[in-house]
Write a protein that holds these residues in place. Sequence first.
Motif, PDB file in Angstrom:
ATOM      1  N   ARG A 569       0.835  -1.203   0.000  1.00 50.55           N
ATOM      2  CA  ARG A 569       0.000   0.000   0.000  1.00 50.55           C
ATOM      3  C   ARG A 569       0.871   1.255   0.000  1.00 50.55           C
ATOM      4  O   ARG A 569       0.565   2.248  -0.665  1.00 50.55           O
ATOM      5  CB  ARG A 569      -0.924  -0.003   1.218  1.00 50.55           C
ATOM      6  CG  ARG A 569      -1.941   1.139   1.194  1.00 50.55           C
ATOM      7  CD  ARG A 569      -2.922   1.026   2.352  1.00 50.55           C
ATOM      8  NE  ARG A 569      -3.939   2.058   2.270  1.00 50.55           N
ATOM      9  CZ  ARG A 569      -5.054   1.955   1.568  1.00 50.55           C
ATOM     10  NH1 ARG A 569      -5.313   0.850   0.897  1.00 50.55           N
ATOM     11  NH2 ARG A 569      -5.932   2.949   1.541  1.00 50.55           N
ATOM     12  N   GLU A 570       1.996   1.192   0.738  1.00 50.74           N
ATOM     13  CA  GLU A 570       2.880   2.356   0.840  1.00 50.74           C
ATOM     14  C   GLU A 570       3.658   2.599  -0.456  1.00 50.74           C
ATOM     15  O   GLU A 570       3.781   3.740  -0.912  1.00 50.74           O
ATOM     16  CB  GLU A 570       3.866   2.137   1.999  1.00 50.74           C
ATOM     17  CG  GLU A 570       4.962   3.177   2.103  1.00 50.74           C
ATOM     18  CD  GLU A 570       6.062   2.758   3.063  1.00 50.74           C
ATOM     19  OE1 GLU A 570       7.189   3.283   2.929  1.00 50.74           O
ATOM     20  OE2 GLU A 570       5.808   1.893   3.929  1.00 50.74           O
ATOM     21  N   LYS A 571       4.167   1.520  -1.073  1.00 49.15           N
ATOM     22  CA  LYS A 571       5.089   1.695  -2.198  1.00 49.15           C
ATOM     23  C   LYS A 571       4.396   1.684  -3.563  1.00 49.15           C
ATOM     24  O   LYS A 571       4.927   2.249  -4.529  1.00 49.15           O
ATOM     25  CB  LYS A 571       6.169   0.608  -2.155  1.00 49.15           C
ATOM     26  CG  LYS A 571       7.070   0.725  -0.923  1.00 49.15           C
ATOM     27  CD  LYS A 571       8.243  -0.232  -0.994  1.00 49.15           C
ATOM     28  CE  LYS A 571       9.165  -0.059   0.209  1.00 49.15           C
ATOM     29  NZ  LYS A 571      10.345  -0.947   0.132  1.00 49.15           N
ATOM     30  N   ILE A 572       3.252   1.027  -3.680  1.00 49.10           N
ATOM     31  CA  ILE A 572       2.534   1.000  -4.949  1.00 49.10           C
ATOM     32  C   ILE A 572       1.252   1.817  -4.871  1.00 49.10           C
ATOM     33  O   ILE A 572       0.888   2.509  -5.815  1.00 49.10           O
ATOM     34  CB  ILE A 572       2.224  -0.452  -5.380  1.00 49.10           C
ATOM     35  CG1 ILE A 572       3.535  -1.228  -5.583  1.00 49.10           C
ATOM     36  CG2 ILE A 572       1.405  -0.469  -6.666  1.00 49.10           C
ATOM     37  CD1 ILE A 572       3.340  -2.680  -5.971  1.00 49.10           C
ATOM     38  N   GLY A 573       0.564   1.724  -3.721  1.00 47.36           N
ATOM     39  CA  GLY A 573      -0.637   2.521  -3.528  1.00 47.36           C
ATOM     40  C   GLY A 573      -1.893   1.688  -3.473  1.00 47.36           C
ATOM     41  O   GLY A 573      -1.876   0.484  -3.775  1.00 47.36           O
ATOM     42  N   PRO A 574      -3.001   2.313  -3.098  1.00 45.35           N
ATOM     43  CA  PRO A 574      -4.272   1.589  -2.988  1.00 45.35           C
ATOM     44  C   PRO A 574      -4.727   0.960  -4.297  1.00 45.35           C
ATOM     45  O   PRO A 574      -5.502   0.012  -4.293  1.00 45.35           O
ATOM     46  CB  PRO A 574      -5.256   2.681  -2.532  1.00 45.35           C
ATOM     47  CG  PRO A 574      -4.404   3.746  -1.934  1.00 45.35           C
ATOM     48  CD  PRO A 574      -3.115   3.716  -2.690  1.00 45.35           C
ATOM     49  N   VAL A 575      -4.250   1.483  -5.443  1.00 45.61           N
ATOM     50  CA  VAL A 575      -4.666   0.943  -6.729  1.00 45.61           C
ATOM     51  C   VAL A 575      -4.324  -0.539  -6.858  1.00 45.61           C
ATOM     52  O   VAL A 575      -4.976  -1.277  -7.594  1.00 45.61           O
ATOM     53  CB  VAL A 575      -4.015   1.744  -7.882  1.00 45.61           C
ATOM     54  CG1 VAL A 575      -2.508   1.494  -7.922  1.00 45.61           C
ATOM     55  CG2 VAL A 575      -4.642   1.391  -9.219  1.00 45.61           C
ATOM     56  N   ALA A 576      -3.314  -0.994  -6.128  1.00 49.67           N
ATOM     57  CA  ALA A 576      -2.923  -2.405  -6.193  1.00 49.67           C
ATOM     58  C   ALA A 576      -3.987  -3.318  -5.584  1.00 49.67           C
ATOM     59  O   ALA A 576      -4.008  -4.518  -5.886  1.00 49.67           O
ATOM     60  CB  ALA A 576      -1.587  -2.627  -5.491  1.00 49.67           C
ATOM     61  N   ALA A 577      -4.843  -2.764  -4.718  1.00 51.07           N
ATOM     62  CA  ALA A 577      -5.902  -3.546  -4.073  1.00 51.07           C
ATOM     63  C   ALA A 577      -5.336  -4.790  -3.387  1.00 51.07           C
ATOM     64  O   ALA A 577      -5.954  -5.862  -3.379  1.00 51.07           O
ATOM     65  CB  ALA A 577      -6.980  -3.944  -5.097  1.00 51.07           C
ATOM     66  N   PHE A 578      -4.147  -4.645  -2.807  1.00 53.50           N
ATOM     67  CA  PHE A 578      -3.457  -5.785  -2.196  1.00 53.50           C
ATOM     68  C   PHE A 578      -3.815  -5.841  -0.708  1.00 53.50           C
ATOM     69  O   PHE A 578      -3.390  -4.988   0.072  1.00 53.50           O
ATOM     70  CB  PHE A 578      -1.948  -5.634  -2.377  1.00 53.50           C
ATOM     71  CG  PHE A 578      -1.156  -6.836  -1.930  1.00 53.50           C
ATOM     72  CD1 PHE A 578      -0.983  -7.920  -2.785  1.00 53.50           C
ATOM     73  CD2 PHE A 578      -0.599  -6.904  -0.664  1.00 53.50           C
ATOM     74  CE1 PHE A 578      -0.266  -9.035  -2.386  1.00 53.50           C
ATOM     75  CE2 PHE A 578       0.117  -8.007  -0.259  1.00 53.50           C
ATOM     76  CZ  PHE A 578       0.294  -9.079  -1.118  1.00 53.50           C
ATOM     77  N   LYS A 579      -4.593  -6.873  -0.341  1.00 54.08           N
ATOM     78  CA  LYS A 579      -5.092  -6.931   1.038  1.00 54.08           C
ATOM     79  C   LYS A 579      -4.804  -8.247   1.735  1.00 54.08           C
ATOM     80  O   LYS A 579      -5.074  -8.385   2.920  1.00 54.08           O
ATOM     81  CB  LYS A 579      -6.606  -6.688   1.040  1.00 54.08           C
ATOM     82  CG  LYS A 579      -7.005  -5.306   0.535  1.00 54.08           C
ATOM     83  CD  LYS A 579      -8.511  -5.124   0.527  1.00 54.08           C
ATOM     84  CE  LYS A 579      -8.887  -3.737   0.022  1.00 54.08           C
ATOM     85  NZ  LYS A 579     -10.369  -3.557  -0.031  1.00 54.08           N
ATOM     86  N   LEU A 580      -4.271  -9.237   1.005  1.00 51.82           N
ATOM     87  CA  LEU A 580      -4.068 -10.551   1.602  1.00 51.82           C
ATOM     88  C   LEU A 580      -2.703 -11.114   1.250  1.00 51.82           C
ATOM     89  O   LEU A 580      -2.365 -11.253   0.074  1.00 51.82           O
ATOM     90  CB  LEU A 580      -5.165 -11.523   1.122  1.00 51.82           C
ATOM     91  CG  LEU A 580      -5.075 -12.959   1.645  1.00 51.82           C
ATOM     92  CD1 LEU A 580      -5.149 -12.999   3.175  1.00 51.82           C
ATOM     93  CD2 LEU A 580      -6.177 -13.822   1.025  1.00 51.82           C
ATOM     94  N   ALA A 581      -1.922 -11.431   2.280  1.00 53.48           N
ATOM     95  CA  ALA A 581      -0.644 -12.133   2.127  1.00 53.48           C
ATOM     96  C   ALA A 581      -0.678 -13.351   3.037  1.00 53.48           C
ATOM     97  O   ALA A 581      -0.939 -13.229   4.235  1.00 53.48           O
ATOM     98  CB  ALA A 581       0.527 -11.236   2.481  1.00 53.48           C
ATOM     99  N   ILE A 582      -0.437 -14.514   2.470  1.00 53.51           N
ATOM    100  CA  ILE A 582      -0.532 -15.776   3.203  1.00 53.51           C
ATOM    101  C   ILE A 582       0.873 -16.338   3.387  1.00 53.51           C
ATOM    102  O   ILE A 582       1.612 -16.513   2.408  1.00 53.51           O
ATOM    103  CB  ILE A 582      -1.394 -16.790   2.432  1.00 53.51           C
ATOM    104  CG1 ILE A 582      -2.782 -16.207   2.128  1.00 53.51           C
ATOM    105  CG2 ILE A 582      -1.514 -18.096   3.207  1.00 53.51           C
ATOM    106  CD1 ILE A 582      -3.586 -17.048   1.144  1.00 53.51           C
ATOM    107  N   CYS A 583       1.259 -16.623   4.617  1.00 54.36           N
ATOM    108  CA  CYS A 583       2.565 -17.234   4.881  1.00 54.36           C
ATOM    109  C   CYS A 583       2.474 -18.742   4.683  1.00 54.36           C
ATOM    110  O   CYS A 583       1.591 -19.397   5.247  1.00 54.36           O
ATOM    111  CB  CYS A 583       3.029 -16.916   6.302  1.00 54.36           C
ATOM    112  SG  CYS A 583       3.490 -15.182   6.547  1.00 54.36           S
ATOM    113  N   VAL A 584       3.359 -19.277   3.856  1.00 51.56           N
ATOM    114  CA  VAL A 584       3.414 -20.714   3.593  1.00 51.56           C
ATOM    115  C   VAL A 584       4.842 -21.207   3.814  1.00 51.56           C
ATOM    116  O   VAL A 584       5.791 -20.417   3.850  1.00 51.56           O
ATOM    117  CB  VAL A 584       2.958 -21.034   2.149  1.00 51.56           C
ATOM    118  CG1 VAL A 584       1.491 -20.678   1.962  1.00 51.56           C
ATOM    119  CG2 VAL A 584       3.818 -20.297   1.126  1.00 51.56           C
ATOM    120  N   LYS A 585       4.984 -22.518   3.967  1.00 48.67           N
ATOM    121  CA  LYS A 585       6.307 -23.078   4.235  1.00 48.67           C
ATOM    122  C   LYS A 585       7.185 -23.104   2.991  1.00 48.67           C
ATOM    123  O   LYS A 585       8.407 -22.985   3.071  1.00 48.67           O
ATOM    124  CB  LYS A 585       6.176 -24.491   4.805  1.00 48.67           C
ATOM    125  CG  LYS A 585       5.557 -24.539   6.192  1.00 48.67           C
ATOM    126  CD  LYS A 585       5.478 -25.974   6.704  1.00 48.67           C
ATOM    127  CE  LYS A 585       4.871 -26.021   8.098  1.00 48.67           C
ATOM    128  NZ  LYS A 585       4.764 -27.420   8.598  1.00 48.67           N
TER     129      LYS A 585
END
Length: 633
Positions: A569-585
């Motif tokens: 959100r900080e580096k690309i902005g709200p336009v990215a609509a990036f709201k979910l990051a899932i941690c996996v092994k």
Amino acid sequence: MMSRYFETYADWQADPEGFWRKAAEAIDWFEPPKQIFDPAAGVYGRWFPDAVTNTCHNCLDRHVAAGRADQAALIYDSAMTGTKRSYSYAQALGEVEAIAAVMQSLGVEKGDRVIIYMPMVPEAVFTMLACARIGAIHSVVFGGFAAAELATRIDDSSAKLMVTASCGIEPGRIVDYKPLVDAAIDLAKTKPSRVLMLQRAIRPVELVDGRDVDFASAVAEQKARNAHVHCVPMKATDPLYILYTSGTTGQPKGVVRDNGGHMVALAWSMPNIFGVAPGEVYWAASDIGWVVGHSYIVYGPLLNGNTTILYEGKPVGTPDAGAFWRVISEHGVRAMFTAPTAIRAMRREDPEGKLAGNYDLAALRALFLAGERADTESLKWAERILGKPVIDHWWQTETGWPVAADPLGLGLLPVKHGSSSVPMPGYKVEILDDAGHPVERGQLGNIVVKLPLPPGCLATFWNADDRFRKACLDEFPGYYKTADGGFIDEDGYVFIMARTDDIINCAGHRLSTGQMEDVLASHADVAECAVIGVHDDLKGQVPVGLVVLKAGVARETADVSREVVGLVREKIGPVAAFKLAICVKRLPKTRSGKILRGTMQKIADREEWKMPATIEDATVLDEISAALRAHLG
């Protein structure tokens, strides 16, 4: 030193045929080319159409005759068996002649196809060269491919002979090849008449009477006879090999590489792009089943008179994340080539790069990365650890050699992290929108190459000219479609952001997964990551990140997820609509290290998907499925 890149590229632009005529002087020709390019031949034209040569002659015989007989041609370093062997150019020639004699005794002639399904052992390289010597067309299939996938390649090529081994060796397991070979031949409609079987001491197998031939015994018999096999004269336009890549329809695409243009391009690339001189040690840490192995383990280094390294092992776990540094130090490697995923794996296991301090890396001039997009943080990590240039460059199975690079041999250009630098001579790279119109500098679009493609690129697909046209040429007339998306900046640097299938269309905005992955990878706790586009009823697609943490990170995964979402959100902005990051092994990858984003996207969207033939560990997809279900419902 000042780079000669711009002068060299301008020379090519001013006189393309003159440029490649000059480059062709590096090759021995039985009949030198009078015509450099025939625009009326083939699908889009053919290079050196009237010339005659032989690739094996250029890789071995001419170097022996020129005084390199005692120089090491190939160093075999197996971390899996603890074996190390070196073959001089003269010794390599002897091995190749004996294998060529065996193949001829089994009825293989010029134009016949030979499937090579082997682990990373010297016999695999020598068999490739033996095919080239007698004019047989080899098709290398990565050892361990599923039987059904192997069968489709046998059928498509109508292979007369299969050369294989009893097994491959992976960390912690043995991969039995014999059952896969037998099952593939049972499935195939067109069956090879003979199978040449290399018995590995760790897993010998019983041979099928009347079909299977013991590799070592047959080669020893030809050596005892002091067999000599002359190089068969080949037209420059004759096929050298077929290399299959997975097709979107499930039918593999057989990329056809010729003899003449292939040699000219690779011979030009070794000193000019990779910056190595004859006699120096060069290492591509790949597999012969992939195009990197063809171009830069086998043919490129040997054409240039280098010593090439054949490494059987992994970047981590054989025995640790210092394995690559050991090989560089022990063998005096001048230039190395590997995939970004290898660097990410090493960074994950050794975040501070302490293991590099155990080895003398002074001989290394540069590390080259290609295979998939190199994230900025991994590049910077490698630069810091090595104190040497780390060069991201871009090419494809179809092109056979780099489209864009920072050419070490011509003098390095200023580094721009995230870019594979500038187009190489032969490639006029442009960015077009979906309608085929040029876009402004800095704007994301379809990366295309103006026809004709340079020497070394594919001529067509095996027995499928129309399929080649439809897949690569028809969408943008006059251009080769790379199927990669990206942009060119104001300085002419090429930025590869994603496969065009991975460009996310979110509420009318074209978003680059590569740009978001760069941001995720900049987080201090993230070792590697992938961003996929997931279906959304309102916006069409929304991005979802999958993140693997560095070894030893003990923080709550929810905290890391929240922080990387904030970074985007900080580096690309709200336009990215990036709201979910899932941690996996771990992330699902092919054996060449490419992350299987398309498969993960299908899983997320609950679409039907097929197990990728090239997947390294199929159990990872169960973990990914569970993680996606838990977060997406």
